[in-house]
Design a protein around this motif. Sequence first.
Motif, PDB file in Angstrom:
ATOM      1  N   VAL A 250       0.851  -1.191   0.000  1.00 17.46           N
ATOM      2  CA  VAL A 250       0.000   0.000   0.000  1.00 17.46           C
ATOM      3  C   VAL A 250       0.885   1.239   0.000  1.00 17.46           C
ATOM      4  O   VAL A 250       2.079   1.191   0.319  1.00 17.46           O
ATOM      5  CB  VAL A 250      -0.936   0.023   1.225  1.00 17.46           C
ATOM      6  N   TYR A 251       0.279   2.350  -0.343  1.00 20.03           N
ATOM      7  CA  TYR A 251       0.971   3.636  -0.348  1.00 20.03           C
ATOM      8  C   TYR A 251       0.425   4.491   0.779  1.00 20.03           C
ATOM      9  O   TYR A 251      -0.734   4.890   0.765  1.00 20.03           O
ATOM     10  CB  TYR A 251       0.791   4.332  -1.693  1.00 20.03           C
ATOM     11  N   GLU A 252       1.253   4.719   1.777  1.00 23.08           N
ATOM     12  CA  GLU A 252       0.908   5.621   2.872  1.00 23.08           C
ATOM     13  C   GLU A 252       1.975   6.700   2.908  1.00 23.08           C
ATOM     14  O   GLU A 252       3.104   6.460   3.323  1.00 23.08           O
ATOM     15  CB  GLU A 252       0.858   4.868   4.212  1.00 23.08           C
ATOM     16  N   HIS A 253       1.609   7.868   2.435  1.00 21.42           N
ATOM     17  CA  HIS A 253       2.604   8.928   2.245  1.00 21.42           C
ATOM     18  C   HIS A 253       3.243   9.330   3.577  1.00 21.42           C
ATOM     19  O   HIS A 253       2.561   9.573   4.567  1.00 21.42           O
ATOM     20  CB  HIS A 253       1.975  10.156   1.600  1.00 21.42           C
ATOM     21  N   ARG A 254       4.565   9.394   3.560  1.00 20.12           N
ATOM     22  CA  ARG A 254       5.321   9.869   4.712  1.00 20.12           C
ATOM     23  C   ARG A 254       6.318  10.892   4.226  1.00 20.12           C
ATOM     24  O   ARG A 254       7.148  10.607   3.358  1.00 20.12           O
ATOM     25  CB  ARG A 254       6.049   8.711   5.399  1.00 20.12           C
ATOM     26  N   ALA A 255       6.231  12.083   4.771  1.00 21.40           N
ATOM     27  CA  ALA A 255       7.103  13.177   4.329  1.00 21.40           C
ATOM     28  C   ALA A 255       8.474  13.053   4.986  1.00 21.40           C
ATOM     29  O   ALA A 255       8.585  12.823   6.198  1.00 21.40           O
ATOM     30  CB  ALA A 255       6.469  14.520   4.675  1.00 21.40           C
ATOM     31  N   TRP A 256       9.518  13.194   4.193  1.00 16.28           N
ATOM     32  CA  TRP A 256      10.886  13.158   4.695  1.00 16.28           C
ATOM     33  C   TRP A 256      11.626  14.402   4.221  1.00 16.28           C
ATOM     34  O   TRP A 256      11.379  14.917   3.130  1.00 16.28           O
ATOM     35  CB  TRP A 256      11.611  11.906   4.178  1.00 16.28           C
ATOM     36  N   ASP A 257      12.547  14.850   5.048  1.00 16.13           N
ATOM     37  CA  ASP A 257      13.392  15.988   4.727  1.00 16.13           C
ATOM     38  C   ASP A 257      14.847  15.522   4.798  1.00 16.13           C
ATOM     39  O   ASP A 257      15.247  14.868   5.753  1.00 16.13           O
ATOM     40  CB  ASP A 257      13.151  17.137   5.706  1.00 16.13           C
ATOM     41  N   LEU A 258      15.635  15.849   3.793  1.00 14.72           N
ATOM     42  CA  LEU A 258      17.010  15.348   3.720  1.00 14.72           C
ATOM     43  C   LEU A 258      17.858  15.820   4.894  1.00 14.72           C
ATOM     44  O   LEU A 258      18.596  15.035   5.494  1.00 14.72           O
ATOM     45  CB  LEU A 258      17.654  15.784   2.395  1.00 14.72           C
ATOM     46  N   SER A 259      17.774  17.106   5.248  1.00 14.58           N
ATOM     47  CA  SER A 259      18.598  17.616   6.346  1.00 14.58           C
ATOM     48  C   SER A 259      18.254  16.936   7.663  1.00 14.58           C
ATOM     49  O   SER A 259      19.137  16.588   8.460  1.00 14.58           O
ATOM     50  CB  SER A 259      18.425  19.128   6.479  1.00 14.58           C
ATOM     51  N   THR A 260      16.956  16.698   7.883  1.00 18.97           N
ATOM     52  CA  THR A 260      16.536  16.000   9.108  1.00 18.97           C
ATOM     53  C   THR A 260      17.012  14.565   9.097  1.00 18.97           C
ATOM     54  O   THR A 260      17.483  14.036  10.123  1.00 18.97           O
ATOM     55  CB  THR A 260      15.004  16.047   9.236  1.00 18.97           C
ATOM     56  N   ALA A 261      16.914  13.915   7.948  1.00 11.81           N
ATOM     57  CA  ALA A 261      17.357  12.528   7.837  1.00 11.81           C
ATOM     58  C   ALA A 261      18.857  12.413   8.094  1.00 11.81           C
ATOM     59  O   ALA A 261      19.312  11.489   8.787  1.00 11.81           O
ATOM     60  CB  ALA A 261      17.008  11.975   6.458  1.00 11.81           C
ATOM     61  N   LEU A 262      19.634  13.345   7.572  1.00 11.06           N
ATOM     62  CA  LEU A 262      21.086  13.324   7.798  1.00 11.06           C
ATOM     63  C   LEU A 262      21.407  13.501   9.281  1.00 11.06           C
ATOM     64  O   LEU A 262      22.261  12.801   9.839  1.00 11.06           O
ATOM     65  CB  LEU A 262      21.758  14.424   6.976  1.00 11.06           C
ATOM     66  N   ARG A 263      20.731  14.423   9.916  1.00 13.31           N
ATOM     67  CA  ARG A 263      20.977  14.669  11.339  1.00 13.31           C
ATOM     68  C   ARG A 263      20.609  13.439  12.172  1.00 13.31           C
ATOM     69  O   ARG A 263      21.350  13.055  13.094  1.00 13.31           O
ATOM     70  CB  ARG A 263      20.180  15.889  11.802  1.00 13.31           C
TER      71      ARG A 263
END
Length: 451
Positions: A250-263
């Motif tokens: 299924v597709y359940e949208h989850r927003a990601w931000d690169l700077s947050t992911a790196l941190r």
Amino acid sequence: MTKTFCGLMAASLLFSVVKPTRDARATELPESMTLQDCLDLALKQNPSILKAQQEIRRTQGVIVETRAPAVPQITASGNGEIIDSHAIDAYPIPGVNTVTRNQEEPWSAQVQISQLVYQGGRVSAALRAAKLSDQIAVLGFQKAVADTILDVRKAFYQILLNKALVDVREQSVTLLKQQLLDAQSRYDVGAVPRFNVLRAEVELANARPPLIRAQNDLRISKESLVKLLAIDSATQTNDFTPINFDGKLVYEHRAWDLSTALRQGLDHRPELLQAERQIGVAKANVKVAFSGYKPNASVFGNYGWHDSVFTNALDDTREGWTVGASVSWALFDGMLTRGKVTEARAQLEEANLDYADTRRQIELEVRQAYSDYLQTLELIEAQKKTVEEAEESLRLAEARFRAGTGTQLDVLSAQTALSDARSNEVQALHDYNVAIATLERVTGMTVRVAN
């Protein structure tokens, strides 16, 4: 520091909960398993996790072993001998036998307590290194758990993908069978030439190999997941696994931000925390090596018993205590210590380089995972309504063909386009779920999966 401590505590808690289930592996297989069932079972008996548990136990043993020299040592010893009387010196008095029985059969016993006082800082540094190694093992356990969770999720999603592809191929074969029956019926009444029947037969024959390959991929993906879960069946030894893995892509949208992911990756990845502690171990080993330049000192005391030399009575004994101190200093050891210091310093530099490289590797993994995530979003967006449009296109092509305004080629082309659209749709859903699982892994997130 607080985050690190919490991470170690969480890993320790998980370590206390996760217990090997070696006796429970060879058992009746469940009829079906969800993703959460698979994750729960993997945490209990995946070999990588179990080996990581044993590594923690090993390092805890090393801590006890390393601490031992700093603790008072108590030893008991004794000996007894029988000596040939001709080997014993006697007083040179003619006609007098001065060799006693106790000289021929001497014995002694003692209990000694010793305490290391100073060893150039070797013990404290080695103990610090051992404690850091224990933390590294706990972080290794965290890494093993995270890797296993990712592997299980990817294997489970692969099964769902292969199941969906089997369904797509089966639907394609079913539609082509109907197309063949329709062409055969039209040919029987003279409405279409024999070419139409042959073309439908060829298309049906060409659709069977992809179905066979999809079915084989499904069997193999199931066996791969069973291996990850370390399931040993007591009954199904000569057949493929009968377990049905329940779930849906299924597709359940989850927003990601690169700077947050790196941190998050740099703050929580156990690999980077391991590399940081490995630097501490290397620093402690440098101090251990330097201790070779310094003296060693210890104190001791003992109480002993031995037989009296100048009597034949075995029960005539002497006893008493002894106390003392021991100091040693290697003034020249053939440059052994210098070699050890050079080696330890090189290992420290390697640990620093490993830490920097691990940091860069984590950043690369996060960027790659985030890029894959963006790609899957674009693919899902591109696949919106594609299946619906392909189904409508097939319906119209079949209607035109029955009305005599379309060709069989139009119908077969629409059928191929529909199969491709369905395959691309499930592939995009699979890639999205894998991308989310990978992002959670590379950012060091705790995974929680609902049934």
